[in-house]
Design a protein around this motif. Structure first.
Motif, short mmCIF file in Angstrom:
data_model
loop_
_atom_site.label_atom_id
_atom_site.label_comp_id
_atom_site.label_asym_id
_atom_site.label_seq_id
_atom_site.Cartn_x
_atom_site.Cartn_y
_atom_site.Cartn_z
N ARG A 39 0.82 -1.22 0.00
CA ARG A 39 0.00 0.00 0.00
C ARG A 39 0.85 1.26 0.00
O ARG A 39 0.47 2.28 -0.58
N LEU A 40 2.02 1.20 0.65
CA LEU A 40 2.87 2.38 0.76
C LEU A 40 3.98 2.40 -0.29
O LEU A 40 4.77 3.37 -0.35
N ALA A 41 4.05 1.35 -1.11
CA ALA A 41 5.06 1.25 -2.17
C ALA A 41 6.47 1.31 -1.59
O ALA A 41 7.35 2.04 -2.09
N ILE A 42 6.71 0.58 -0.52
CA ILE A 42 8.02 0.49 0.11
C ILE A 42 8.30 -0.98 0.44
O ILE A 42 7.44 -1.84 0.24
N SER A 43 9.47 -1.26 0.98
CA SER A 43 9.82 -2.63 1.34
C SER A 43 9.33 -2.94 2.76
O SER A 43 9.06 -2.04 3.55
N THR A 44 9.24 -4.23 3.07
CA THR A 44 8.85 -4.62 4.42
C THR A 44 9.89 -4.17 5.44
O THR A 44 9.57 -3.90 6.60
N ARG A 45 11.13 -4.07 5.01
CA ARG A 45 12.18 -3.59 5.91
C ARG A 45 11.94 -2.13 6.27
O ARG A 45 12.11 -1.72 7.42
N THR A 46 11.52 -1.34 5.27
CA THR A 46 11.22 0.08 5.54
C THR A 46 9.98 0.20 6.42
O THR A 46 9.91 1.07 7.29
N VAL A 47 9.02 -0.68 6.22
CA VAL A 47 7.84 -0.69 7.10
C VAL A 47 8.28 -0.90 8.54
O VAL A 47 7.80 -0.20 9.45
N ARG A 48 9.19 -1.85 8.75
CA ARG A 48 9.66 -2.13 10.11
C ARG A 48 10.34 -0.91 10.72
O ARG A 48 10.13 -0.58 11.89
N ARG A 49 11.16 -0.22 9.92
CA ARG A 49 11.83 0.98 10.43
C ARG A 49 10.82 2.08 10.75
O ARG A 49 10.93 2.77 11.77
N ASP A 50 9.81 2.25 9.90
CA ASP A 50 8.80 3.28 10.13
C ASP A 50 7.96 2.97 11.37
O ASP A 50 7.57 3.87 12.12
N VAL A 51 7.68 1.69 11.58
CA VAL A 51 6.95 1.30 12.80
C VAL A 51 7.77 1.65 14.03
O VAL A 51 7.23 2.16 15.03
N ASP A 52 9.07 1.42 13.97
CA ASP A 52 9.93 1.77 15.10
C ASP A 52 9.90 3.28 15.36
O ASP A 52 9.90 3.71 16.53
N ARG A 53 9.87 4.07 14.30
CA ARG A 53 9.80 5.53 14.49
C ARG A 53 8.49 5.93 15.16
O ARG A 53 8.47 6.81 16.02
N LEU A 54 7.38 5.32 14.75
CA LEU A 54 6.09 5.63 15.36
C LEU A 54 6.07 5.22 16.83
O LEU A 54 5.49 5.91 17.68
N ARG A 55 6.73 4.11 17.15
CA ARG A 55 6.82 3.69 18.55
C ARG A 55 7.58 4.72 19.37
O ARG A 55 7.23 5.02 20.52
N GLU A 56 8.65 5.29 18.79
CA GLU A 56 9.42 6.32 19.49
C GLU A 56 8.58 7.56 19.76
O GLU A 56 8.82 8.30 20.72
N LEU A 57 7.57 7.80 18.90
CA LEU A 57 6.67 8.95 19.08
C LEU A 57 5.54 8.67 20.06
O LEU A 57 4.73 9.54 20.34
N GLY A 58 5.48 7.44 20.58
CA GLY A 58 4.50 7.12 21.60
C GLY A 58 3.33 6.27 21.14
O GLY A 58 2.41 6.03 21.93
#
Length: 343
Positions: A39-58
């Motif tokens: 859906r986001l036109a990215i790799s699953t690895r990038t999804v994992r990194r983005d999820v980690d960033r959202l976790r850092e934001l709370g």
């Protein structure tokens, strides 16, 4: 310089992608990682990194395992920033506006929340919200079930701009049925021309309250039965609603009152052979008080005496009429009618 611009562009792209990811996670419970990546036109690895960033934001994002392992947004101990699409943002703003007018007990907090949300909205959404100045009238169900469609926005714009609405009105049974407020002529009708003053919601429907010059009277129209014509008519000078009380006026129309008090035209008092606890949940806008341990006094209203008598009969208990004589006569007429039905 080119390196700086590239960094800024990368950060903007990443931030936008994080918002898109958050919006998807809010839309449903479980998201397989592969589906998010697609859906986001990215790799699953990038999804994992983005999820980690959202976790850092709370944001409390949990991972689940399995053949379609992925992520879900779970409840947290704090409320992090939320991401709404345009329709969700407008719906939230309207709900808060209704809470400020419906006596919900949270009026002050709703006003503050509405002010905050409005300030954060882009200009196009602020315009849509500002068009919709609505009031909740004696609402017992979720307001606005008809949704926020273009027709609602068009009426809101006409009210704000004091422009006469031109529309055809479709009645429930067929396009030639009589209106609830009185008889209507048969055959083709010219479009209505009404000066709209208020948008209200009652029991899950939108209504327009306006002055109709051809009838020299205030009228209430269901929005879902209005077929708007374009362009609007001429501008008008706003009028004051009768007695200055919108809530009482609309209720009087729904209840068939001859004045604008909002009360029922027929109000009676009875004593029911039931304890107060058995009657209280069904009092609605009436009042009840105990008379001993097994009886209670009930004051209630309806649009006619027959309707009130029939309404009181639903309690399935002996009834003693206290007042007025018209209610006692209505019970007698109902008794005769039911006797004929049995015979």
């Amino acid at each position: 310089m080119s390196s700086s611009w590239a960094t800024i562009e990368f950060m903007a792209t990443t931030s936008a992608r994080l918002l898109d990811l958050l919006s998807l996670l809010q839309a449903r419970r479980d998201w397989p990682a592969a589906v998010l990546a697609d859906r986001l036109a990215i790799s699953t690895r990038t999804v994992r990194r983005d999820v980690d960033r959202l976790r850092e934001l709370g944001y409390p994002i949990a991972a689940f395992k399995g053949p379609d392992g992925g992520y879900r947004l779970e409840p947290g101990s704090e409320l992090p920033p939320l991401r709404f699409d345009d329709d969700q943002a407008v719906a939230v703003a309207i709900a808060l506006q209704l809470a400020t007018t419906a006596g919900a007990g949270l009026a002050e907090a709703s006003v503050r929340a509405l002010t905050t949300i409005r300030q954060l909205m882009p200009a196009r959404l602020r315009h849509r919200v500002d068009l919709l100045q609505v009031s909740a009238i004696d609402d017992r169900r979720t307001p606005g079930v008809d949704g926020v469609d273009e027709r609602l926005l068009a009426v809101g714009e006409a009210i704000r701009g004091t422009e006469t609405l031109r529309f055809d009105y479709v009645y429930e049974s067929d396009t030639r049925a009589a209106a609830p407020s009185g008889s209507e002529p048969s055959g083709p009708r010219p479009p209505r021309q009404v000066e709209p003053h208020h948008l209200v919601t009652r029991n899950g429907r939108w209504y327009v309250v306006g002055w109709e010059p051809s009838r020299a009277d205030w009228r209430t129209y269901r929005l879902d039965r209005m077929v708007l014509r374009s362009p609007n008519g001429p501008r008008f000078t706003p009028r004051e609603i009768p007695d200055g009380d919108l809530n009482a006026f609309v209720l009087s129309r729904f209840r068939g009152s001859t004045d604008h008090s909002g009360t029922w035209p027929c109000v009676g008092v009875v004593i029911l052979d039931l304890p107060l606890r058995a009657v209280a949940p069904y009092v609605d806008d009436g009042s009840a008080e105990p008379v001993g341990t097994d009886r209670c006094r009930l004051r209630s209203g309806a649009w006619s005496w027959i309707a009130l008598a029939a309404q009181l009969g639903r309690f399935d208990a002996d009834v003693e009429v206290v007042e007025p004589p018209e209610l006692r006569q209505a019970f007698a007429e109902l008794a005769a009618r039911y006797t004929r039905a049995v015979g």
